[in-house]
Design an enzyme around this catalytic site. Sequence first.
Site, PDB file in Angstrom:
ATOM      1  N   ASP A  86      71.248  69.219   2.291  1.00 52.98           N
ATOM      2  CA  ASP A  86      70.206  68.647   1.450  1.00 52.98           C
ATOM      3  C   ASP A  86      69.640  67.340   1.995  1.00 52.98           C
ATOM      4  O   ASP A  86      68.779  66.747   1.358  1.00 52.98           O
ATOM      5  CB  ASP A  86      70.744  68.449   0.029  1.00 52.98           C
ATOM      6  CG  ASP A  86      69.706  68.759  -1.033  1.00 52.98           C
ATOM      7  OD1 ASP A  86      68.696  69.413  -0.714  1.00 52.98           O
ATOM      8  OD2 ASP A  86      69.903  68.346  -2.189  1.00 52.98           O
ATOM      9  N   ARG A 107      63.519  64.727  -6.074  1.00 56.71           N
ATOM     10  CA  ARG A 107      62.241  64.117  -6.475  1.00 56.71           C
ATOM     11  C   ARG A 107      62.437  62.681  -6.943  1.00 56.71           C
ATOM     12  O   ARG A 107      61.498  61.876  -6.883  1.00 56.71           O
ATOM     13  CB  ARG A 107      61.574  64.984  -7.539  1.00 56.71           C
ATOM     14  CG  ARG A 107      62.336  65.131  -8.836  1.00 56.71           C
ATOM     15  CD  ARG A 107      61.938  66.349  -9.649  1.00 56.71           C
ATOM     16  NE  ARG A 107      62.329  67.578  -8.959  1.00 56.71           N
ATOM     17  CZ  ARG A 107      62.130  68.801  -9.468  1.00 56.71           C
ATOM     18  NH1 ARG A 107      61.547  68.945 -10.656  1.00 56.71           N
ATOM     19  NH2 ARG A 107      62.514  69.866  -8.800  1.00 56.71           N
ATOM     20  N   LYS A 140      76.246  72.315 -10.065  1.00 53.91           N
ATOM     21  CA  LYS A 140      75.893  73.620  -9.517  1.00 53.91           C
ATOM     22  C   LYS A 140      77.075  74.585  -9.673  1.00 53.91           C
ATOM     23  O   LYS A 140      78.238  74.167  -9.631  1.00 53.91           O
ATOM     24  CB  LYS A 140      75.567  73.510  -8.019  1.00 53.91           C
ATOM     25  CG  LYS A 140      74.335  72.711  -7.664  1.00 53.91           C
ATOM     26  CD  LYS A 140      74.179  72.652  -6.152  1.00 53.91           C
ATOM     27  CE  LYS A 140      72.988  71.804  -5.730  1.00 53.91           C
ATOM     28  NZ  LYS A 140      71.703  72.449  -6.061  1.00 53.91           N
TER      29      LYS A 140
END
Length: 488
Positions: free
Chosen positions: A267, A330, A256
Amino acid sequence: MPFPSVAYTDAPVLESDADAILLIVPTVSEGAPDPAGWEGLMASLSAVGFTGAAGSFQRVHVPGVSTPVAVAGAGSNPADAALRDAAGTGLRQLTGFEHVAVKSLVASPWRPIAEGAALGGYRFADYKKKAAKVRATRVTVVADEAPADSDTAAVAAVAGAVALVKDLVTTPAEWLGPADFADAAVKAVEGLPVEVEVLDENALREGGYGGILGVGQGSDRPPRMVRLDYAPADAERHVALVGKGITFDTGGLSLKPPASMVGMKYDMCGAATVLAVLKAAAEMRLPVHVSAWLCIADNMPSGRATRPGDVLRTLDGTTVEVLNTDAEGRLVLADGLAAASRENPDLIVDVATLTGAITVALGNRHTGVMGDDEAVATYLAASSRTAELAWQLPLPDHMVDDLDSPIADLQNAKIGDPAGGSLFAGLFLRHFVGRVSSDADAPRIPWVHLDIAGVGMNKSAPFGYTDKGVTGATVRSLVEMLATDGVR
């Protein structure tokens, strides 16, 4: 305790031994008479220009009243949600008093005011040299009717659940790695009828949890999977909760930019949420079987980290080409959803700070909701009753082909194509939701996906009972769903 205890009384608020009084006031009309026992109140409100608008707060002097008084506006339609917000606004801003008595000037039930006060009175034990002004540790809510035992238990459990999420997520990542988070989960349910199983990196490897291992392999702090199970004898339904628990997200080798990395201790908000919801269900002794799967990993870059283009094999045998290591949530949820599906629950709900795209689509107040229409409707009904904003998004069939990888079953990202990023992620997760039977054509287990990337953290000004910072979004809705629809 990070939030105030809340009690009930039917005694006049002016007879309270509280250090301060909070009055909840609806919209004030010109020439309105003083409420009984509060001579001069309306003149005092008029003098400071207080109108009772929703979200307003003011300290006021009331003639003849020696106890400090503050007022919080409930607006022109003071239903439960407005009363909850007003109480939260008041307790959040009325600092410096240990014991606050709260009274609404409109007839109201105890619970929404008590809940708002408990939520608004939350405080995090920060690391500042100079301590901030304290919020109340005790609140007494004046109401005409005593609350039911179930209401008092619910207020304590829900406020405690939201506080647990805020405490965990606000803690710096240096002190809350995967093993620390697993230990905190075990401690959170001590003394409750909850079974806990913690899988370390060796157990994850033996079990085939390739998604979690792949995300966590770049960190010096190995990943964990925590399974919690609350299974009362009178349960008629089983709801499985799956939470994303990335204790810090650098993006991995798909690093990032610096500004985007700030705050990435946040997170693990989804895993904290499902832990807190299960804890609340156990404390309230809800007659529903609840299991929670906390998918915990650090996403760090190193010589061991997963590279873009690597292929991971997840728990259900699906292979995933990892094109973007910053689309890691995910991947850990894939293992969690597959594990939860093996128990064939009646409903699976996953909670995750999954995509920045959800914030672009829905802003910072609405949770993005995807899944089976009937299951989504159940969640949306609960969120409506608790006044937590949520919005259903589609899972378009025409996007399924975007998941295809030339060398694996799936790819985890659409490189160079930001269109429908949240929907792509939802479709990816759906792949790992199991079937209701071994028949390949059987329908999938009912499933709801909650993307809380926009709502889990309030980066703007405080509002209602919500501070700047971690919000605990979806906790109240999920507890409400379990307490009602979860027992059908």
